[in-house]
Design an enzyme around this catalytic site. Structure first.
Site, short mmCIF file in Angstrom:
data_model
loop_
_atom_site.label_atom_id
_atom_site.label_comp_id
_atom_site.label_asym_id
_atom_site.label_seq_id
_atom_site.Cartn_x
_atom_site.Cartn_y
_atom_site.Cartn_z
N MET A 1 -11.02 -6.14 5.69
CA MET A 1 -10.51 -5.10 6.54
C MET A 1 -10.06 -5.33 7.78
SD MET A 1 -9.95 -2.08 4.68
CE MET A 1 -9.01 -1.61 5.94
N SER B 1 0.85 -1.23 0.07
CA SER B 1 0.02 0.05 0.08
C SER B 1 0.92 1.20 0.08
CB SER B 1 -0.84 -0.11 1.19
OG SER B 1 -1.53 1.28 1.30
N MET C 1 -12.18 4.01 -0.74
CA MET C 1 -13.03 4.04 0.56
C MET C 1 -13.86 5.35 0.15
SD MET C 1 -9.85 2.99 2.86
CE MET C 1 -8.51 2.88 1.62
N ASP D 1 -4.87 3.30 -2.24
CA ASP D 1 -5.99 3.56 -1.34
C ASP D 1 -6.60 4.99 -1.42
OD1 ASP D 1 -6.15 1.41 0.75
OD2 ASP D 1 -4.05 2.00 1.12
N SER E 1 2.74 -0.01 5.95
CA SER E 1 4.07 0.31 7.07
C SER E 1 4.98 -0.70 7.05
CB SER E 1 3.46 1.11 8.33
OG SER E 1 2.36 0.07 8.82
N MET F 1 -9.39 7.91 -0.51
CA MET F 1 -10.48 8.13 0.63
C MET F 1 -10.88 9.47 0.18
SD MET F 1 -7.88 7.24 3.60
CE MET F 1 -6.85 5.74 3.68
N HIS G 1 -8.22 0.46 -4.01
CA HIS G 1 -9.36 0.20 -2.93
C HIS G 1 -10.03 1.53 -2.97
CE1 HIS G 1 -9.59 -0.49 1.59
NE2 HIS G 1 -10.58 -0.54 1.23
N HIS H 1 -1.09 -1.31 -4.17
CA HIS H 1 -2.32 -1.15 -3.54
C HIS H 1 -2.44 0.37 -3.44
CE1 HIS H 1 -5.84 -2.17 -0.88
NE2 HIS H 1 -5.47 -1.43 -0.20
N GLY I 1 -2.67 -3.42 9.29
CA GLY I 1 -1.92 -3.90 10.29
C GLY I 1 -1.08 -5.29 10.11
N ASP J 1 -6.19 -6.43 4.55
CA ASP J 1 -5.73 -5.01 4.69
C ASP J 1 -5.80 -4.47 6.17
OD1 ASP J 1 -4.95 -2.52 3.76
OD2 ASP J 1 -6.75 -2.26 2.63
N GLY K 1 -9.13 3.96 6.89
CA GLY K 1 -8.80 5.30 7.11
C GLY K 1 -7.51 5.70 7.15
N PHE K 2 -6.61 5.03 7.67
CA PHE K 2 -5.14 5.40 8.18
C PHE K 2 -4.42 4.18 8.02
CE2 PHE K 2 -8.36 8.08 10.25
CZ PHE K 2 -7.77 9.23 9.98
N GLY K 3 -2.95 4.26 7.33
CA GLY K 3 -2.04 3.18 7.85
C GLY K 3 -1.53 3.27 9.08
N GLY K 4 -0.67 2.20 9.49
CA GLY K 4 -0.15 1.99 10.59
C GLY K 4 -0.81 1.71 11.99
C1 DX5 Z 1 -6.13 1.70 5.48
C2 DX5 Z 1 -5.89 1.23 4.08
C3 DX5 Z 1 -4.79 0.30 4.12
C4 DX5 Z 1 -3.59 0.93 4.56
C5 DX5 Z 1 -2.52 -0.67 5.32
O1 DX5 Z 1 -7.63 2.21 5.42
O2 DX5 Z 1 -6.69 0.63 3.44
O3 DX5 Z 1 -4.36 -0.16 2.86
O4 DX5 Z 1 -2.52 1.63 3.88
O5 DX5 Z 1 -1.56 0.24 6.04
P1 DX5 Z 1 -0.78 -0.84 7.21
O6 DX5 Z 1 -0.07 -2.14 6.40
O7 DX5 Z 1 0.18 0.22 7.48
O8 DX5 Z 1 -1.77 -1.05 8.15
ZN ZN Z 2 -6.29 -0.36 1.52
#
Ligand code: DX5
Ligand code: ZN
Length: 217
Positions: A136, A7, A67, A34, A197, A36, A65, A32, A176, A174, A141-144
């Site tokens: 999911m 991602s 969102m 994302d 991440s 949003m 993806h 990937h 964590g 997708d 909404g957020f990475g990490g």
């Molecule tokens: C979150 C995204 C994910 C995100 C995953 O809403 O859909 O694709 O980038 O990031 P990690 O792998 O850091 O959780």
């Molecule tokens: Zn995603």
């Protein structure tokens, strides 16, 4: 066969080309993307201009993806600029069947995503018509974020249903995913792995190779 879909949300946008090249050269299968809208999820990421330029730069399979609320409004445009697979959220549309049909009738592959709160049984009726189910494993909404353990039984249930019904639907996870929990999600039946991440923080090539190795590649 399983696939690794890094991602780019966790990439360094000042050096996006370099980051993409590093993971692609190290053997990742997909990218990937994302998208949003600040409505379906609290954050806003990036959209068409970024995808268009990535598509012009790489031949890698583009796993988009969405969102966004009522994604059907934008499906055609995303296909035109290079999306190979478009995943829409079950929770995001009043007419999800129509959104899926829009994607497949234009020759792209269709994915359907469910949030952690949504039961996996709710999307069983759609699985025969889609290429991929995205489970999911964090709130979108957020990475990490940290992997939500409550999602593991959903992966297993979906994998069982797909196998028992002889479907070809891929199963993507997708959120964590890291080196420690990757074996567990593979074991549960996931075969498309999104990692943000875990790939883009640190040495991108090393991280990609390490993930692919755990995936038996
Ligand atoms: C979150 C995204 C994910 C995100 C995953 O809403 O859909 O694709 O980038 O990031 P990690 O792998 O850091 O959780
Ligand atoms: Zn995603």
């Amino acid at each position: 066969m399983n696939y690794l879909s890094p991602s780019i949300l966790s990439a360094d946008f000042m050096h996006l080309q370099k980051d993409i090249d590093e993971t692609v050269s190290a053997g990742c299968d997909w990218l990937h993307i994302d998208v949003m809208d600040g409505v379906f999820v609290p954050s806003i990421s990036y959209g068409m201009p970024i995808l268009k330029q990535i598509n012009e730069h790489t031949d890698t399979f583009l796993d988009v993806h969405l969102m966004i609320t009522e994604p059907g409004r934008y499906v055609q445009e995303f296909i035109d600029i290079g999306a190979n697979l478009i995943t829409v959220h079950f929770e995001a549309s009043h007419n999800i069947k129509n959104a899926i049909h829009q994607i497949t009738s234009e020759g792209a592959r269709a994915g359907l995503a469910i949030n952690p709160e949504t039961s996996v049984e709710a999307v069983f009726p759609y699985l025969k018509d889609i290429d991929m189910l995205l489970i999911m494993t964090v709130r979108p909404g957020f990475g990490g974020q940290k992997y939500l353990d409550v999602c593991t039984p959903k992966i297993k249930k979906a994998a069982d249903y797909i196998r028992e019904n002889n479907l070809k639907t891929k199963l993507e996870v997708d959120g964590g995913i890291n080196f420690d929990n990757l074996p567990m999600v593979l074991d549960a039946g996931a075969n498309v792995i999104v990692a943000g991440s875990s790939i883009f923080r640190g040495d991108i090539a090393d991280n990609t190779k390490r993930m692919l190795e755990i995936m038996g590649r």
